[in-house]
Design a protein around this motif. Structure first.
Motif, PDB file in Angstrom:
ATOM      1  N   SER A 128       0.885  -1.159   0.000  1.00  0.00           N
ATOM      2  CA  SER A 128       0.000   0.000   0.000  1.00  0.00           C
ATOM      3  C   SER A 128       0.921   1.207   0.000  1.00  0.00           C
ATOM      4  CB  SER A 128      -0.896   0.017   1.240  1.00  0.00           C
ATOM      5  OG  SER A 128      -1.873  -1.003   1.159  1.00  0.00           O
ATOM      6  N   VAL A 129       0.616   2.205  -0.825  1.00  0.00           N
ATOM      7  CA  VAL A 129       1.586   3.274  -1.081  1.00  0.00           C
ATOM      8  C   VAL A 129       1.033   4.648  -0.718  1.00  0.00           C
ATOM      9  CG1 VAL A 129       3.061   4.368  -2.817  1.00  0.00           C
ATOM     10  CG2 VAL A 129       2.551   1.916  -2.982  1.00  0.00           C
ATOM     11  N   LEU A 130       1.819   5.408   0.054  1.00  0.00           N
ATOM     12  CA  LEU A 130       1.583   6.826   0.276  1.00  0.00           C
ATOM     13  C   LEU A 130       2.695   7.585  -0.443  1.00  0.00           C
ATOM     14  CD1 LEU A 130       0.360   9.366   1.670  1.00  0.00           C
ATOM     15  CD2 LEU A 130       1.986   8.951   3.545  1.00  0.00           C
ATOM     16  N   ARG A 163       9.779  13.419   7.077  1.00  0.00           N
ATOM     17  CA  ARG A 163       9.547  12.981   8.455  1.00  0.00           C
ATOM     18  C   ARG A 163       8.076  13.158   8.844  1.00  0.00           C
ATOM     19  NH1 ARG A 163      13.116  11.793  12.647  1.00  0.00           N
ATOM     20  NH2 ARG A 163      11.884  10.856  14.317  1.00  0.00           N
ATOM     21  N   ALA A 164       7.453  14.263   8.399  1.00  0.00           N
ATOM     22  CA  ALA A 164       6.035  14.487   8.695  1.00  0.00           C
ATOM     23  C   ALA A 164       5.173  13.412   8.039  1.00  0.00           C
ATOM     24  CB  ALA A 164       5.610  15.873   8.211  1.00  0.00           C
ATOM     25  N   ALA A 165       5.504  13.047   6.811  1.00  0.00           N
ATOM     26  CA  ALA A 165       4.749  12.000   6.118  1.00  0.00           C
ATOM     27  C   ALA A 165       4.942  10.648   6.790  1.00  0.00           C
ATOM     28  CB  ALA A 165       5.191  11.934   4.654  1.00  0.00           C
ATOM     29  N   TRP A 166       6.159  10.378   7.254  1.00  0.00           N
ATOM     30  CA  TRP A 166       6.441   9.115   7.941  1.00  0.00           C
ATOM     31  C   TRP A 166       5.665   9.028   9.255  1.00  0.00           C
ATOM     32  CZ3 TRP A 166       8.264   4.681   6.429  1.00  0.00           C
ATOM     33  CH2 TRP A 166       8.696   3.739   7.379  1.00  0.00           C
ATOM     34  N   ARG A 199      -1.274   5.979  11.348  1.00  0.00           N
ATOM     35  CA  ARG A 199      -2.440   5.330  10.749  1.00  0.00           C
ATOM     36  C   ARG A 199      -2.240   3.849  10.474  1.00  0.00           C
ATOM     37  NH1 ARG A 199      -2.423  10.312  10.400  1.00  0.00           N
ATOM     38  NH2 ARG A 199      -4.281  11.623  10.115  1.00  0.00           N
ATOM     39  N   HIS A 200      -1.000   3.389  10.457  1.00  0.00           N
ATOM     40  CA  HIS A 200      -0.725   1.975  10.185  1.00  0.00           C
ATOM     41  C   HIS A 200       0.331   1.449  11.170  1.00  0.00           C
ATOM     42  CE1 HIS A 200      -2.965   2.227   6.367  1.00  0.00           C
ATOM     43  NE2 HIS A 200      -2.464   3.443   6.312  1.00  0.00           N
ATOM     44  N   PRO A 201       0.049   1.533  12.461  1.00  0.00           N
ATOM     45  CA  PRO A 201       1.058   1.189  13.463  1.00  0.00           C
ATOM     46  C   PRO A 201       1.408  -0.295  13.513  1.00  0.00           C
ATOM     47  CG  PRO A 201      -1.061   1.579  14.511  1.00  0.00           C
ATOM     48  CD  PRO A 201      -1.221   1.971  13.085  1.00  0.00           C
ATOM     49  N   GLN A 202       0.507  -1.159  13.066  1.00  0.00           N
ATOM     50  CA  GLN A 202       0.731  -2.602  13.158  1.00  0.00           C
ATOM     51  C   GLN A 202       1.387  -3.189  11.915  1.00  0.00           C
ATOM     52  OE1 GLN A 202       0.190  -4.041  16.078  1.00  0.00           O
ATOM     53  NE2 GLN A 202      -0.537  -2.039  16.790  1.00  0.00           N
ATOM     54  N   GLN A 203       1.538  -2.389  10.871  1.00  0.00           N
ATOM     55  CA  GLN A 203       2.030  -2.916   9.604  1.00  0.00           C
ATOM     56  C   GLN A 203       3.498  -2.577   9.375  1.00  0.00           C
ATOM     57  OE1 GLN A 203      -2.116  -1.396   8.142  1.00  0.00           O
ATOM     58  NE2 GLN A 203      -1.009  -2.117   6.345  1.00  0.00           N
TER      59      GLN A 203
END
Length: 313
Positions: A111-113, A138-141, A147-151
């Protein structure tokens, strides 16, 4: 290549004849980033199915609010086993221009941001710099991690974006892997590889992008991909970057790949490398997708043996 030659000669003239350091810095930032709202191809077709994303934060550099525009292309269904990837593009074109490459990374199982730095596209206006691009990444990371802490989360950078990605990876501890394509060791090394490279530019470089000094601090597996026909960022720079990194790592030289086509031409090599180094397997379009068991722990790529697929150089 022509653009970088102009950058090199312009920098020399400014350094030797002009007085202001700020003027020199602005010229370098302009030529390195070439920020714009331009993209190639039919943007509506390229970005179809991608979600528009906005990332708001307060800049520690300016003290002012900043906003990044991005594109999100997720997998459905998405589970704890679905890896997510932060995509950092190179110079000149906005994030929409990277849509084909974003799709190819998505086809590999991510999944891509993908984001635009400030100064590009719909993000906050202004002339970008190494410092602002570092802060934007860093802000994007941070946004992605919240939003995806488990992945499992990965960093991808193309060209200039690779240097930004290496900087990010060297400063965080929660990435599962890093991929750079057509990336250089430093701006100084890039300029030195051009026609006017014999001139003493290094003392006048204000935007060093010294990826070579930072790559050794990455604590996750690193995949370095380079096109054998890349005449803008020569393959030797990619190989030098790889040599300075710590294990586990992999270097893939794509025969027939240029600075812009390596991701397409090297699809097979990409797929094999991502699966071997990161244990990320591209989904089979013909196979039904299954929901993973909640809380299942994905395989750790760092446990794999180091592999070097780039012995051609």
């Amino acid at each position: 290549m022509k653009r970088w030659s102009i950058f090199a000669s312009t920098t020399a003239v400014i350094a030797l004849l002009a007085g202001g350091c700020s003027s020199l810095d602005e010229h370098q930032r302009e030529w390195i980033f070439q920020p714009s709202d331009r993209s190639w191809g039919n943007t509506a077709d390229q970005t179809a199915g991608m979600e528009q994303v906005w990332i708001d934060f307060r800049s520690s550099l300016t003290g002012e609010p900043a906003r990044l525009h991005g594109l999100w292309l997720g997998n459905k269904p998405e589970s704890a086993d679905t890896p997510v990837l932060l995509y950092l593009h190179g110079a000149r074109y906005n994030v929409n221009g990277s849509a084909p490459r974003i799709r190819r990374m998505h086809e590999l199982g991510f999944s891509v941001l993908a984001i635009d730095y400030r100064g590009f596209g719909k993000s906050t206006k202004g002339l970008p710099s190494e410092d602002t691009a570092r802060e934007d990444a860093r802000a994007a990371w941070t946004w992605l991690a919240a939003r995806h802490p488990q992945q499992r989360r990965y960093i991808f950078g193309h060209s200039l974006g690779g240097a930004i990605g290496i900087d990010l990876a060297a400063s965080v501890k929660d990435e599962s892997g890093v991929i750079v394509e057509g990336t250089f060791t430093s701006i100084s090394d890039v300029v030195s590889s051009f026609k006017w490279g014999w001139l003493p530019f290094e003392p006048f470089i204000t935007q060093p992008f010294d990826a070579l000094a930072k790559v050794k601090d990455i604590g996750a597996p690193l995949l370095v991909v380079h096109g054998a026909l890349d005449n803008l960022i020569r393959p030797e720079l990619g190989r030098k970057l790889y040599d300075a990194a710590t294990d586990p790592k992999m270097f893939v030289l794509v025969k027939g790949g240029s600075h812009h086509s390596t991701n397409t031409v090297g699809g097979t090599e990409y797929r094999a490398a991502v699966e071997q180094l990161f244990s990320v397997k591209a989904p089979d379009p013909a196979a039904p997708q299954q929901q993973a068991t909640p809380g299942a722990t994905p395989p750790r790529a760092a446990a794999m043996r180091p592999y070097d697929a780039g012995r051609q150089i």
